[in-house]
Scaffold this motif. Structure first.
Motif, PDB file in Angstrom:
ATOM      1  N   ASN A 351       0.802  -1.222   0.000  1.00 40.31           N
ATOM      2  CA  ASN A 351       0.000   0.000   0.000  1.00 40.31           C
ATOM      3  C   ASN A 351       0.837   1.276   0.000  1.00 40.31           C
ATOM      4  N   ALA A 352       2.150   1.156   0.062  1.00 40.73           N
ATOM      5  CA  ALA A 352       3.019   2.331   0.194  1.00 40.73           C
ATOM      6  C   ALA A 352       3.564   2.769  -1.172  1.00 40.73           C
ATOM      7  N   LEU A 353       2.654   3.075  -2.105  1.00 37.26           N
ATOM      8  CA  LEU A 353       3.079   3.421  -3.465  1.00 37.26           C
ATOM      9  C   LEU A 353       3.450   4.894  -3.560  1.00 37.26           C
ATOM     10  N   LEU A 424       0.318   1.492 -12.903  1.00 42.23           N
ATOM     11  CA  LEU A 424       1.075   0.317 -12.475  1.00 42.23           C
ATOM     12  C   LEU A 424       0.301  -0.394 -11.378  1.00 42.23           C
ATOM     13  N   GLY A 425       0.714  -1.630 -11.109  1.00 37.03           N
ATOM     14  CA  GLY A 425       0.058  -2.411 -10.078  1.00 37.03           C
ATOM     15  C   GLY A 425       1.051  -3.132  -9.193  1.00 37.03           C
ATOM     16  N   TYR A 426       0.657  -3.325  -7.937  1.00 41.31           N
ATOM     17  CA  TYR A 426       1.471  -4.045  -6.960  1.00 41.31           C
ATOM     18  C   TYR A 426       0.509  -4.810  -6.053  1.00 41.31           C
ATOM     19  N   ASP A 427       0.450  -6.122  -6.235  1.00 36.86           N
ATOM     20  CA  ASP A 427      -0.485  -6.958  -5.516  1.00 36.86           C
ATOM     21  C   ASP A 427      -1.900  -6.398  -5.707  1.00 36.86           C
ATOM     22  N   ALA A 428      -2.634  -6.105  -4.628  1.00 40.37           N
ATOM     23  CA  ALA A 428      -4.020  -5.640  -4.739  1.00 40.37           C
ATOM     24  C   ALA A 428      -4.122  -4.124  -4.881  1.00 40.37           C
ATOM     25  N   TYR A 429      -2.997  -3.456  -5.099  1.00 41.45           N
ATOM     26  CA  TYR A 429      -2.991  -1.996  -5.142  1.00 41.45           C
ATOM     27  C   TYR A 429      -2.636  -1.488  -6.544  1.00 41.45           C
ATOM     28  N   VAL A 430      -3.214  -0.332  -6.864  1.00 44.80           N
ATOM     29  CA  VAL A 430      -3.000   0.277  -8.173  1.00 44.80           C
ATOM     30  C   VAL A 430      -2.535   1.722  -7.992  1.00 44.80           C
ATOM     31  N   TRP A 431      -1.953   2.248  -9.031  1.00 42.53           N
ATOM     32  CA  TRP A 431      -1.338   3.584  -9.033  1.00 42.53           C
ATOM     33  C   TRP A 431      -1.518   4.167 -10.417  1.00 42.53           C
ATOM     34  N   ALA A 432      -1.798   5.459 -10.491  1.00 49.59           N
ATOM     35  CA  ALA A 432      -1.917   6.132 -11.786  1.00 49.59           C
ATOM     36  C   ALA A 432      -1.534   7.594 -11.622  1.00 49.59           C
ATOM     37  N   ARG A 433      -0.935   8.149 -12.670  1.00 49.25           N
ATOM     38  CA  ARG A 433      -0.578   9.562 -12.624  1.00 49.25           C
ATOM     39  C   ARG A 433      -0.648  10.159 -14.018  1.00 49.25           C
ATOM     40  N   HIS A 440      -3.341   6.534  -5.767  1.00 51.63           N
ATOM     41  CA  HIS A 440      -3.071   5.121  -5.512  1.00 51.63           C
ATOM     42  C   HIS A 440      -3.987   4.617  -4.412  1.00 51.63           C
ATOM     43  N   GLY A 441      -4.336   3.325  -4.508  1.00 48.97           N
ATOM     44  CA  GLY A 441      -5.244   2.694  -3.570  1.00 48.97           C
ATOM     45  C   GLY A 441      -5.523   1.273  -4.004  1.00 48.97           C
ATOM     46  N   ARG A 442      -6.599   0.689  -3.513  1.00 44.48           N
ATOM     47  CA  ARG A 442      -6.887  -0.708  -3.795  1.00 44.48           C
ATOM     48  C   ARG A 442      -7.479  -0.905  -5.184  1.00 44.48           C
ATOM     49  N   TYR A 443      -7.417  -2.155  -5.642  1.00 45.51           N
ATOM     50  CA  TYR A 443      -7.854  -2.534  -6.990  1.00 45.51           C
ATOM     51  C   TYR A 443      -9.314  -2.179  -7.273  1.00 45.51           C
ATOM     52  N   ASP A 444     -10.141  -2.069  -6.222  1.00 43.76           N
ATOM     53  CA  ASP A 444     -11.559  -1.799  -6.409  1.00 43.76           C
ATOM     54  C   ASP A 444     -11.906  -0.320  -6.256  1.00 43.76           C
ATOM     55  N   THR A 446     -11.177   1.620  -3.682  1.00 45.08           N
ATOM     56  CA  THR A 446     -11.275   2.059  -2.292  1.00 45.08           C
ATOM     57  C   THR A 446      -9.903   2.451  -1.758  1.00 45.08           C
ATOM     58  N   GLN A 447      -9.893   3.117  -0.617  1.00 48.02           N
ATOM     59  CA  GLN A 447      -8.659   3.550   0.066  1.00 48.02           C
ATOM     60  C   GLN A 447      -7.782   4.419  -0.840  1.00 48.02           C
ATOM     61  N   MET A 448      -8.410   5.166  -1.734  1.00 49.58           N
ATOM     62  CA  MET A 448      -7.652   5.977  -2.676  1.00 49.58           C
ATOM     63  C   MET A 448      -7.073   7.240  -2.025  1.00 49.58           C
ATOM     64  N   GLN A 449      -5.862   7.552  -2.413  1.00 53.86           N
ATOM     65  CA  GLN A 449      -5.209   8.805  -2.044  1.00 53.86           C
ATOM     66  C   GLN A 449      -4.958   9.596  -3.325  1.00 53.86           C
ATOM     67  N   LEU A 450      -4.959  10.911  -3.206  1.00 51.76           N
ATOM     68  CA  LEU A 450      -4.777  11.806  -4.353  1.00 51.76           C
ATOM     69  C   LEU A 450      -3.730  12.860  -4.007  1.00 51.76           C
ATOM     70  N   TYR A 451      -2.802  13.072  -4.936  1.00 51.95           N
ATOM     71  CA  TYR A 451      -1.754  14.061  -4.722  1.00 51.95           C
ATOM     72  C   TYR A 451      -1.591  14.940  -5.960  1.00 51.95           C
ATOM     73  N   ASP A 452      -1.325  16.191  -5.711  1.00 48.27           N
ATOM     74  CA  ASP A 452      -1.005  17.144  -6.767  1.00 48.27           C
ATOM     75  C   ASP A 452       0.511  17.092  -6.970  1.00 48.27           C
TER      76      ASP A 452
END
Length: 491
Positions: A351-353, A424-433, A440-444, A446-452
């Motif tokens: 989860n530490a993407l 990109l993906g890492y186990d059940a977590y995804v990342w996009a920019r 980044h957050g979970r595959y479904d 949820t638990q999404m974080q957003l950064y500028d």
């Protein structure tokens, strides 16, 4: 047709080598050489040298802006290369990234993944190169290349992973990390106590014990793994020089943990620590570490980085002395980074993407000097390596290779695939920019974080609560679109 090429005495000019013990060359550039002059004798194609450095963080390399970690050889190489400023792995960790490198095919979104029997728990997507899937080495071998791989990454040498495909030489440097090379029971609990911290878990105990058993005989610097890998690669060049064109993969595990470089490298970053050495992190929150232990962990990682850089320089010097740099396309990249407490995590938690885990290094050095000294903000990735190499050799990549040919950038052009974002993906977590925002957050979703990332590149201020519309848009238009629909879930 007159062109400029980099001659064998133009390579690796750098400063600050003394303290790090780096081996460097002088610098001069000759112009006006004929294109044909750099081709291997008896062949019609360049050689290919591919260097993979495990767990190397972008922010620990001078060429990417670091001012206190000593990486003179990487920095010098970067001056002679096209430098990608925004490279990312299409998936991670180790095996996922290498599958993409060797096959030119995306591993994420891990559809139809099946855990490997006997390997214990592994992240989603951690599996062999599928039977029947063509590798970069396969294609080059079919086109007359002599192929060799040397590495201390033990997973590569398990036959069922299929990384041996297409290689004439497949050399394993034994003893890294959990490789059952020597009997672990020979290491006493008293010796173990020098490396165990309050809060360490049993998995760490096991890994450290095996690693200490494997490295008990290390005395001189040449006994260490980076020295063996890059030194062994330098030795391979002696034979490969007579078999041009060749394809050489040098896959170096350091600075992956456990971190135990020769003392002089650690002393560059911390020479006053007293206590158990935190050579192996517990993947997860860093709150089990004291400030002194966390500082020491960072020093150990930095020492490993400088040590690996010193032996990279040794290898490049040998390639220079043998004249093969004049004839070779060289690509160097890392597979992922490593968390060292910056966001409250150490290791590589799923989860530490954050940048310390996702931001990698990617350099291309062309023997004619194409792209040298230039930077590209194209989202270069692991699955681009194979099609880029094949295209540079005038070989058509197989249809399976979904990556992009990056070679047009060397000529000042643009790749065929326009990337205005990356995922990109890492186990059940995804990342996009994209150029402005990162999620980044979970595959479904949820638990999404957003950064500028334009105004907050270190990702300190989560804006997901303020801008849920941006999160939904990026997840829909980037993650789901690139994945071809809803992501699979594995229990």
């Amino acid at each position: 047709m007159d062109r400029t090429r980099i001659t064998r005495k133009s390579f690796l000019k750098a400063t600050g080598a003394g303290a790090a013990g780096a081996v460097l060359l002088g610098s001069s550039v000759a112009a006006g050489s004929r294109y044909q002059s750099y081709l291997p004798k008896g062949g019609s194609k360049m050689n290919v040298i591919l260097v993979i450095i495990d767990s190397l963080r972008r922010d620990h390399v001078g060429a990417y802006g670091n001012r206190w970690i000593k990486t003179p050889n990487l920095d010098a190489l970067a001056k002679e290369s096209l430098v990608f400023s925004r490279p990312y792995p299409e998936s991670l960790p180790t095996i996922c990234a290498r599958r993409a490198i060797h096959t030119g095919t995306r591993t994420w979104p891990f559809r139809n993944w099946h855990p490997v029997r006997g390997e214990g728990y592994m992240p989603w997507g951690w599996e062999p190169i599928p039977d029947g899937q063509t590798t970069l080495a396969d294609v080059l071998k079919q086109n007359g290349f002599a192929n060799a791989l040397i590495s201390d990454t033990d997973h590569l040498f398990k036959p069922f992973y299929n990384f041996h495909q297409g290689f004439d030489v497949f050399e394993w440097v034994r003893g890294q990390e959990k490789d059952h090379y020597k009997p672990a029971w020979t290491v006493s609990e008293k010796e173990m106590s020098k490396y165990l911290l309050k809060g360490n878990k049993f998995r760490v105990h096991d890994t450290i014990q095996q690693f200490l058993a494997n490295t008990a005989g290390h005395r001189n610097e040449t006994d260490w793994f980076a020295a063996k890998v890059f030194g062994g690669a330098a030795d391979l060049l002696e034979g490969l020089r007579e078999k041009q064109p060749f394809f050489l993969v040098v896959d170096n595990y350091d600075p992956h943990e456990p971190w135990a470089p020769p003392k002089k490298y650690v002393d560059l970053y911390d020479d006053s620590y007293h206590g158990p050495e935190p050579i192996e992190p517990d993947y997860g929150p860093s709150d089990y570490l004291t400030e002194a232990e966390l500082k020491r962990m960072r020093a150990l990682y930095s020492g490993e980085t400088t040590h690996a850089d010193r032996w990279l320089g040794h290898f490049l010097n040998k390639a220079d002395e043998l004249g093969v740099l004049d004839n070779s396309l060289l690509i160097l990249l890392s597979d992922h980074g490593h968390c060292l407490g910056e966001h409250g995590y150490v290791g590589k938690p799923y989860n530490a993407l954050y940048p310390e885990l996702t931001d990698t290094v990617f350099l291309i050095r062309h023997p004619e000097g194409k792209g040298a000294g230039k930077k590209s903000d194209y989202y270069a990735s692991t699955h681009d390596v194979a099609p880029t190499i094949l295209s540079a050799m005038d070989i058509s990549p197989p249809a399976q290779m979904q990556g992009t040919d990056l070679s047009p950038i060397l000529e000042g052009g643009e790749p065929k695939e326009k990337r205005d974002h990356f995922t990109l993906g890492y186990d059940a977590y995804v990342w996009a920019r994209d150029d402005r925002y990162l999620i980044h957050g979970r595959y479904d979703g949820t638990q999404m974080q957003l950064y500028d990332v334009k105004n907050d590149p270190d990702q300190r201020h989560d804006l997901a609560g303020k801008h849920p519309d941006i999160v939904r848009r990026m997840f829909r238009d980037y993650v789901l679109k690139d994945a071809g629909g809803p992501l699979p879930h594995y229990s």
